[in-house]
Design a protein around this motif. Structure first.
Motif, PDB file in Angstrom:
ATOM      1  N   ARG A   1       3.736   1.575  -0.830  1.00 51.07           N
ATOM      2  CA  ARG A   1       4.649   1.699  -2.064  1.00 51.07           C
ATOM      3  C   ARG A   1       4.047   1.980  -3.221  1.00 51.07           C
ATOM      4  O   ARG A   1       4.371   2.819  -4.101  1.00 51.07           O
ATOM      5  CB  ARG A   1       5.368   0.342  -2.628  1.00 51.07           C
ATOM      6  CG  ARG A   1       6.357   0.283  -3.484  1.00 51.07           C
ATOM      7  CD  ARG A   1       7.451   0.869  -3.220  1.00 51.07           C
ATOM      8  NE  ARG A   1       8.720   0.993  -4.179  1.00 51.07           N
ATOM      9  CZ  ARG A   1       8.799   1.938  -5.210  1.00 51.07           C
ATOM     10  NH1 ARG A   1       7.693   2.912  -5.094  1.00 51.07           N
ATOM     11  NH2 ARG A   1       9.580   2.041  -5.973  1.00 51.07           N
ATOM     12  N   LEU A   2       2.698   1.902  -3.372  1.00 47.22           N
ATOM     13  CA  LEU A   2       1.523   2.207  -4.524  1.00 47.22           C
ATOM     14  C   LEU A   2       1.339   3.825  -4.202  1.00 47.22           C
ATOM     15  O   LEU A   2       0.840   4.627  -5.178  1.00 47.22           O
ATOM     16  CB  LEU A   2       0.610   1.236  -4.554  1.00 47.22           C
ATOM     17  CG  LEU A   2       0.785   0.044  -5.164  1.00 47.22           C
ATOM     18  CD1 LEU A   2      -0.546  -0.882  -4.773  1.00 47.22           C
ATOM     19  CD2 LEU A   2       1.298  -0.359  -6.508  1.00 47.22           C
ATOM     20  N   THR A   3       1.338   4.005  -2.891  1.00 46.43           N
ATOM     21  CA  THR A   3       0.687   5.653  -2.650  1.00 46.43           C
ATOM     22  C   THR A   3       2.057   6.568  -2.726  1.00 46.43           C
ATOM     23  O   THR A   3       1.872   7.647  -2.272  1.00 46.43           O
ATOM     24  CB  THR A   3       0.222   5.620  -1.447  1.00 46.43           C
ATOM     25  OG1 THR A   3       0.939   5.356  -0.280  1.00 46.43           O
ATOM     26  CG2 THR A   3      -1.277   4.914  -1.309  1.00 46.43           C
TER      27      THR A   3
ATOM     28  N   TYR B   1       1.073  -1.173   0.303  1.00 39.98           N
ATOM     29  CA  TYR B   1      -0.039   0.018  -0.055  1.00 39.98           C
ATOM     30  C   TYR B   1       0.779   1.079  -0.015  1.00 39.98           C
ATOM     31  O   TYR B   1       0.545   2.249  -0.734  1.00 39.98           O
ATOM     32  CB  TYR B   1      -1.047  -0.070   1.243  1.00 39.98           C
ATOM     33  CG  TYR B   1      -1.710   1.113   1.296  1.00 39.98           C
ATOM     34  CD1 TYR B   1      -2.695   1.647   0.616  1.00 39.98           C
ATOM     35  CD2 TYR B   1      -1.315   2.261   2.522  1.00 39.98           C
ATOM     36  CE1 TYR B   1      -3.530   2.671   0.661  1.00 39.98           C
ATOM     37  CE2 TYR B   1      -1.970   3.538   2.681  1.00 39.98           C
ATOM     38  CZ  TYR B   1      -3.042   3.668   1.866  1.00 39.98           C
ATOM     39  OH  TYR B   1      -3.609   4.817   1.912  1.00 39.98           O
TER      40      TYR B   1
END
Length: 679
Positions: free
Chosen positions: A571-573, A569
């Motif tokens: 890393r994606l944000t 999470y």
């Protein structure tokens, strides 16, 4: 007073000229054709001067005694003696080549032919007083040294205004001149014998009134003895007849000859008596009295000058004392005021420095708000970041400066203006009223503003952002969170060491379960040695191995899954927006540290500006006061010079006053010794 003194100088010069000459001078005046030349010819008992029909004399003819047997004449234009016969051509009014009316022709007549000439008597014939307006020039040139004046009037008419005006002018320049009045052509009265006494009395009364009341040159009795009724032409003819051996009456022109002859002889006797017996009085007494009058007036002038100089000196000394006291008071007050103003400036500077430091610290604490207000496109590219940081530096510097001005400028400006007004008011009290108007040029500046120089671009030039992704639950992140950046850095630099096994006797199950095996620790150590930079992995393996032995695989698997989801999470944000927030947070932390370093410098710089403004105002005020002090010192020097001059004037006036008193006593002594005689 100065004009009067110069008039005295002219009068003294006239007296000096009279006393310097060695002869007695008689001037004959009257209107045209009244017989002046005939009277002189009658006195000289010869027809020397031209006479006849028309305006006979057009210049001054002076008859003097000469030691030569033959008479001659001299003119002003030539020093060559001329024949006496040419006098008729030179002096006769009918001559085509006339001389100027103030020209003098000197006729030298043998002394043995006339007794008065032997006594150094000079007879001066003049043109008619009615033919020229230059009476003042005549008097100045020919009459100021005269001893006796003979006015030849016309008995057939009354005393004319032109004749009176002439003697009024003479009286203005000479003190009580000796005047004889001859009413000539009295032979005409024989044709009207019934009016003779009345006409005589009328002429006598008018001439006496003129001498006594108008000119005030003698008493009434003296005036009656100086008025005569004669016939000059008749006397010339009579004396020429006598020289020819004929009886005197053969020269008579009309009845009453004997009386007119006695009258002329009486005039000659009194005239000679005035010249001989009263020669000393004529030449010295009147001038002595005039000298006494001049000396008395000069002594009074010197007294007045002495008193005025003393009074003026006293006023100047009082004024100098006032200026000196004012100068000392001004210098003393300026010294005290300088100390007070320096103390006030120091207090205000300290106050401003504290205010600026406090306000700047507060603005630094709110720096995150100012940075978050910065809205510009963000991208982690190095070129974009370079432009982004420059604009952010400018934004922070302008924002901090604007906030500081909003919080401090009005307060600082009001304090500065108040201090300046107080300085001006205090300084104005030291200046005279006429110099206070110059204070308008040193009024407080209403546009004064403190400049806040932060220079964020240079200050934060060493800022290096860190935009690498870091998991918030990683080992390093947790260590930073709980231990702080310094301890985290120190711990991350430590490399794990092999742990030696110590034989233990498990006393219970818990201790045996918790203690990892030696083989497991050796594996972790080898992994750490292979990859010493992967502290997170090492930590994970260490913790995983420990947890496997304690809680089991299922719990570990669940925990790892949740941990992985959280990692995924985050890393994606990790977008540009998140990077921008991280960038701004890092920038705030860095700028906060840097700005705190220059708080003291900035506050000192602002207080220095205030100090310069107040010091500049006070310096201009001091310069104005110094100018006034310089003027006072110059005024004191000027007064000192004037006092010295007044001392010299008073000393000179005292000396001249004493000399005048001495001269007055000398004149009085001379008068008593030489001029006291029986009348």
């Amino acid at each position: 007073m100065i004009k009067e003194t110069f008039n005295f100088k002219e009068r003294i010069a006239g007296i000096r000229d009279v006393l310097a000459r060695d002869h007695m001078k008689v001037v004959f005046f009257g209107r045209t054709s009244n017989g002046k030349s005939s009277v002189i010819n009658a006195l000289l008992q010869d027809k020397i001067l031209p006479s006849g029909l028309g305006h006979t004399t057009n210049c001054f003819l002076q008859v003097e005694g000469a030691d030569t047997p033959e008479p001659y004449l001299l003119t002003e234009e030539s020093s060559t003696p001329q024949n006496i016969q040419s006098v008729a051509q030179l002096a006769h009014a009918l001559n085509s080549e006339k001389l100027g009316d103030s020209t003098l022709v000197r006729i030298f007549w043998p002394k043995d032919k006339y007794r008065l000439l032997r006594d150094d008597v000079v007879l001066l014939d003049s043109p008619g007083v009615d033919v020229s307006p230059n009476l003042d020039d005549w008097i100045d040139k020919h009459c100021l040294d005269a001893d006796v004046f003979v006015l030849v009037a016309n008995a057939e008419s009354t005393l004319m205004l032109t004749e009176k005006n002439f003697f009024h002018k003479v009286s203005e320049r000479l003190s009580k001149p000796n005047i004889f009045i001859l009413n000539n052509r009295w032979d005409a009265s024989a044709s009207e014998p019934e009016f003779l006494e009345k006409v005589r009395k009328q002429h006598l009364d008018r001439t006496v009134a003129f001498l006594v009341e108008e000119l005030k040159v003698c008493t009434k009795q003296q005036a009656e003895d100086r008025v005569f009724f004669v016939s000059a032409r008749e006397m010339v003819q009579t004396r020429l007849k006598i020289q020819q051996g004929l009886p005197p009456h053969t020269g008579a022109l009309a009845e009453g000859f004997q009386n007119r002859c006695f009258e002329f002889q009486d005039f000659e006797r009194k005239f000679e008596e005035c010249l001989s017996k009263s020669a000393v009085k004529t030449k010295f007494e009147q001038h002595t009295q005039q000298g006494k009058s001049i000396t008395t007036a000069l002594r009074q002038i010197m007294d007045t000058a002495f008193e005025n100089s003393q009074l003026t000196k006293k006023e100047k000394l009082e004024l100098r004392k006032e200026q000196k006291d004012r100068l000392e008071f001004t210098q003393q007050q300026l010294h005290l005021l300088t100390d007070e103003v320096k103390h006030q400036i120091g207090q205000l500077v300290d106050k401003v420095e504290q205010q600026v430091a406090k306000a700047l610290n507060e603005e630094i604490h709110r720096l995150n708000v100012l940075v978050n207000e910065f809205e510009r496109p963000f991208h982690p590219d190095s070129l974009v970041l370079s432009v982004y940081k420059k604009e952010l530096h400018t934004h922070v510097e302008e924002g901090l400066g604007s906030n500081l001005r909003a919080r401090l400028s009005n307060t600082v400006a009001m304090n500065v203006e108040s201090s300046q007004k107080e300085m001006i008011a205090r300084m104005s009290s030291l200046l005279p009223q006429e110099h206070r108007q110059q204070m308008t040029n040193i009024m407080p500046r209403h546009n004064f503003e403190v400049l806040y120089r932060l220079n964020c671009d240079s200050l934060c030039s060493d800022f290096q952002e860190d935009l690498e992704f870091r998991f918030s639950l990683g080992l390093i992140s947790l260590m930073r969170r709980f231990l702080g950046p310094k301890h985290t850095k120190r711990s991350s630099e430590l490399i794990p060491r092999p742990v030696g096994s110590t034989p233990q006797t498990p006393s219970n199950e818990v201790k045996h379960f918790i203690q990892p095996s030696a083989d497991y620790l050796a594996i972790i150590q080898r992994i750490a040695l292979v990859s010493p930079t992967s502290q997170t992995a090492v930590g994970t393996l260490a913790i995983g191995g420990f947890l496997v032995r304690t809680v089991g695989w299922k719990v570990i698997a669940l925990t790892v899954g949740i941990y992985g989801l959280l990692y995924l999470y985050e890393r994606l944000t990790w977008t540009n927006k998140a990077k921008e927030r991280s960038f701004k947070k890092q920038y705030v932390n860095h700028a906060t540290r840097k700005l705190k370093l220059i708080v003291d410098l900035t506050s000192a710089n602002c207080s220095h500006q205030v100090q310069q403004e107040l010091s500049s105002t006070f310096a201009r005020l001091c310069q104005l006061v110094d100018d006034v002090v310089s003027d006072m010192q110059g005024e004191i020097k000027r007064l000192d010079t004037e006092v010295e001059n007044l001392d010299e004037c008073s000393a000179t006036a005292r000396i001249l006053r004493n000399k005048a008193g001495y001269l007055l006593s000398e004149l009085e002594t001379f008068n008593q010794q030489y001029l006291q005689y029986d009348q």
